[in-house]
Design a protein around this motif. Sequence first.
Motif, mmCIF file in Angstrom:
data_model
loop_
_atom_site.group_PDB
_atom_site.id
_atom_site.type_symbol
_atom_site.label_atom_id
_atom_site.label_comp_id
_atom_site.label_asym_id
_atom_site.label_seq_id
_atom_site.Cartn_x
_atom_site.Cartn_y
_atom_site.Cartn_z
ATOM 1 N N PHE A 75 65.881 -38.171 -37.875
ATOM 2 C CA PHE A 75 65.388 -38.331 -36.502
ATOM 3 C C PHE A 75 65.878 -37.175 -35.627
ATOM 4 C CE2 PHE A 75 65.229 -43.300 -36.541
ATOM 5 C CZ PHE A 75 64.308 -43.264 -37.575
ATOM 6 N N LEU A 76 67.187 -36.904 -35.721
ATOM 7 C CA LEU A 76 67.775 -35.863 -34.882
ATOM 8 C C LEU A 76 67.234 -34.489 -35.259
ATOM 9 C CD1 LEU A 76 71.499 -37.068 -34.691
ATOM 10 C CD2 LEU A 76 69.554 -37.674 -33.233
ATOM 11 N N HIS A 77 66.998 -34.279 -36.553
ATOM 12 C CA HIS A 77 66.407 -33.017 -37.013
ATOM 13 C C HIS A 77 65.029 -32.826 -36.381
ATOM 14 C CE1 HIS A 77 65.476 -29.698 -39.676
ATOM 15 N NE2 HIS A 77 64.457 -30.345 -40.205
ATOM 16 N N LEU A 78 64.245 -33.883 -36.331
ATOM 17 C CA LEU A 78 62.919 -33.810 -35.717
ATOM 18 C C LEU A 78 63.001 -33.494 -34.225
ATOM 19 C CD1 LEU A 78 61.265 -36.802 -37.564
ATOM 20 C CD2 LEU A 78 60.245 -34.524 -37.405
ATOM 21 N N LEU A 79 63.945 -34.117 -33.544
ATOM 22 C CA LEU A 79 64.096 -33.859 -32.111
ATOM 23 C C LEU A 79 64.451 -32.395 -31.851
ATOM 24 C CD1 LEU A 79 66.025 -37.090 -31.077
ATOM 25 C CD2 LEU A 79 63.692 -36.479 -30.401
ATOM 26 N N LYS A 80 65.256 -31.817 -32.732
ATOM 27 C CA LYS A 80 65.594 -30.400 -32.587
ATOM 28 C C LYS A 80 64.370 -29.521 -32.851
ATOM 29 C CE LYS A 80 70.402 -31.193 -33.962
ATOM 30 N NZ LYS A 80 71.394 -31.040 -35.055
#
Length: 318
Positions: A75-80
């Motif tokens: 999820f956090l990778h996608l937000l970045k």
Amino acid sequence: MQITTLIPAYKTKYMVELMTSLVTQTHKSQRIIVSDDSPGGEFGQILSSPAMLVARERLPIEIHQGPRIGAYENFLHLLKLWDNSTELVHLLLDDDVIYPDFYAAHRAIHGAGNFACSISARWTANERGQPIEGMPIPAGVLQSMGRIVSLDAGAMFTTTIPQCQNWFGEFSNCVMRRETAALLFKPDFGGVSYAGLWDLGAFLAASLQGPVAYIQDRLGHFRTGGEGHSNQLYGKHMKAAHLGYAALAVGARRIGQLGESHARQCYDGIASAIWQRYAGEEDMQPFCRVLPRMRDGLPGAEDEFLPIWQDFLTRHKF
């Protein structure tokens, strides 16, 4: 207002339904970012194959390799990868489906008011995608005359944590403003992690920034059964989902959003559920001992919970 769809991809089983739900949107996403977390890159391979050509031609799809160190890290990778490039953002899990007016409805809500996020009702569906039941929506919301209900932090916290009930659903039926999405990088209240209940925790955190718009229309479905975490009662994710309510209550108490009686109501419900379902599980024994003490309001019991909870998260690599 522009919307980006973020897909934390792992399961390939429902790819056709997933892509069809995006192709048929009456208001399309400006970007669709796929982070392929499947073990051998199978999701990206199939999505790049001739069989999925129509979807790729009709949708602005970007495929990236995922970090492969856990669902939330993806999820956090996608937000970045998204990098705040649009006003609105939507995390769409790979086994969920949104209906054709999903983006049009959410976009209209954000265009009409300054909401931290919008959450739409959903169906719970079986493995085949057939709707079988709705969410247990509080009577005050369900009986409202309006299709859109504006909820403040008080309503959000007191209708979820004490009852140990997430009636909102998950990230797939929520559209966030870019400012709200930043909250996902710090999933805790008062230093207490709510890992395992990331979706509900994020919705509650959003309500501290501004009102949350709840859309009464059921604009998607959540699939039960199959390979999902909700079908693995003794897996680490379901255990954390149970314990996460107690963590939310402790954290909410620390930031002044939940009173003692509501917190003890939560501890009572979770203590009962843990005893019934996990009394024989070694990693749940410390919680079987401390939760009844929290339920009874014994001094220091909440402080006892915190290192036990942190040890659980560390050992299970959350």
